[in-house]
Design a protein around this motif. Sequence first.
Motif, PDB file in Angstrom:
ATOM      1  N   ILE A 117      -0.620  46.937  57.180  1.00 24.64           N
ATOM      2  CA  ILE A 117      -0.811  45.890  56.169  1.00 24.64           C
ATOM      3  C   ILE A 117      -0.980  44.527  56.827  1.00 24.64           C
ATOM      4  N   ALA A 118      -0.146  44.250  57.835  1.00 21.41           N
ATOM      5  CA  ALA A 118      -0.240  42.969  58.539  1.00 21.41           C
ATOM      6  C   ALA A 118      -1.590  42.823  59.222  1.00 21.41           C
ATOM      7  N   ALA A 119      -2.083  43.894  59.832  1.00 20.98           N
ATOM      8  CA  ALA A 119      -3.379  43.846  60.502  1.00 20.98           C
ATOM      9  C   ALA A 119      -4.500  43.573  59.505  1.00 20.98           C
ATOM     10  N   VAL A 132      -8.182  48.828  64.106  1.00 19.95           N
ATOM     11  CA  VAL A 132      -6.821  48.916  64.627  1.00 19.95           C
ATOM     12  C   VAL A 132      -6.461  50.377  64.872  1.00 19.95           C
ATOM     13  N   ILE A 133      -5.917  50.659  66.063  1.00 17.44           N
ATOM     14  CA  ILE A 133      -5.445  52.000  66.400  1.00 17.44           C
ATOM     15  C   ILE A 133      -4.127  51.869  67.157  1.00 17.44           C
ATOM     16  N   THR A 184      -6.795  35.977  71.906  1.00 17.67           N
ATOM     17  CA  THR A 184      -7.858  36.674  71.172  1.00 17.67           C
ATOM     18  C   THR A 184      -7.342  37.943  70.484  1.00 17.67           C
ATOM     19  N   ASP A 185      -6.081  38.312  70.759  1.00 17.92           N
ATOM     20  CA  ASP A 185      -5.513  39.530  70.177  1.00 17.92           C
ATOM     21  C   ASP A 185      -4.640  39.219  68.967  1.00 17.92           C
ATOM     22  N   LYS A 186      -5.075  38.286  68.132  1.00 20.03           N
ATOM     23  CA  LYS A 186      -4.268  37.852  67.001  1.00 20.03           C
ATOM     24  C   LYS A 186      -3.944  38.993  66.046  1.00 20.03           C
ATOM     25  N   SER A 191      -0.019  42.623  63.817  1.00 20.70           N
ATOM     26  CA  SER A 191       0.348  43.969  63.360  1.00 20.70           C
ATOM     27  C   SER A 191       1.673  44.396  63.973  1.00 20.70           C
ATOM     28  N   GLN A 192       1.919  44.028  65.241  1.00 19.45           N
ATOM     29  CA  GLN A 192       3.198  44.340  65.871  1.00 19.45           C
ATOM     30  C   GLN A 192       4.344  43.639  65.149  1.00 19.45           C
TER      31      GLN A 192
END
Length: 271
Positions: A117-119, A132-133, A184-186, A191-192
């Motif tokens: 959900i966050a992603a 996302v994986i 760049t990995d926002k 998601s984490q």
Amino acid sequence: MARFGSRSGGILNFGDFRGFTRDLVLWNLGAYFLLALLGLASPHGYAVVFDALALTPGLFLHGWIWQIATYPFLHAGILNTAFELLSLWFLGSFLESNHGARWLMEIFAVSALGAGIAAILMALALHAPVTVIGCWGAIFGLLIAFGVLYADTEFMMFPLPMLIKAKYLVAVYMLIALAMLFSTDKVFAFSQLGGALFGYFYIRFAPRRGITTAGSKQYFDWRNRYYRWKRKQAAKKFQVYMKKQNRDVNFDSEGRYVDPDKDPNDRSRWN
């Protein structure tokens, strides 16, 4: 990576590879190798399966809702996959040994859901076409549970010959994820944090023995109440019928027949 499991000489060692933790690791490992083999045999088939199972916010919002359940089992790169599954083994074995397989299953699922959900929310906010994986979000949920429930537990940080408390390790991981929000990995970082947040909600608000256990108990409570109500209704109808036959019968407040020839204090009568 930390070493978890049973305490020996002040250091937490590797946990046993069994139970739901083992199943979870093997499912992820099997999915990785199956997709790897499919990629070698049919690159096009691999692309179709990957696109169907990975979490893509645009597709998810257009009805591909199963992706929220399948994306944690997709992994990229052997080193990243190995690190994920080792983390899952270490954390899962410790938590499962203390809380049981069902509890572990639930917090893993809840954390993976929160990470997904966050992603999706971050991808939509950034208008970023991302996919996302991986189960890092679920692992962060397990990590936050470990840090909150066993905050002062010490373990060795491999390969460094030093001991660290769980609460400090969790703080380090959270700070790294927060720092990644400025890179760049926002979406990945958010998601984490979403997985960690949902994991925290689970340990704070879920029933102690787990959601499914509490749900089962509630179901049987309502079922028994319904049966008691049906029994009382049947008793009332039977009383009316017997009155028409000029006979009196008695039932207690639970709708159970009261034998006039027996002592009312006798608990051995049929319920």
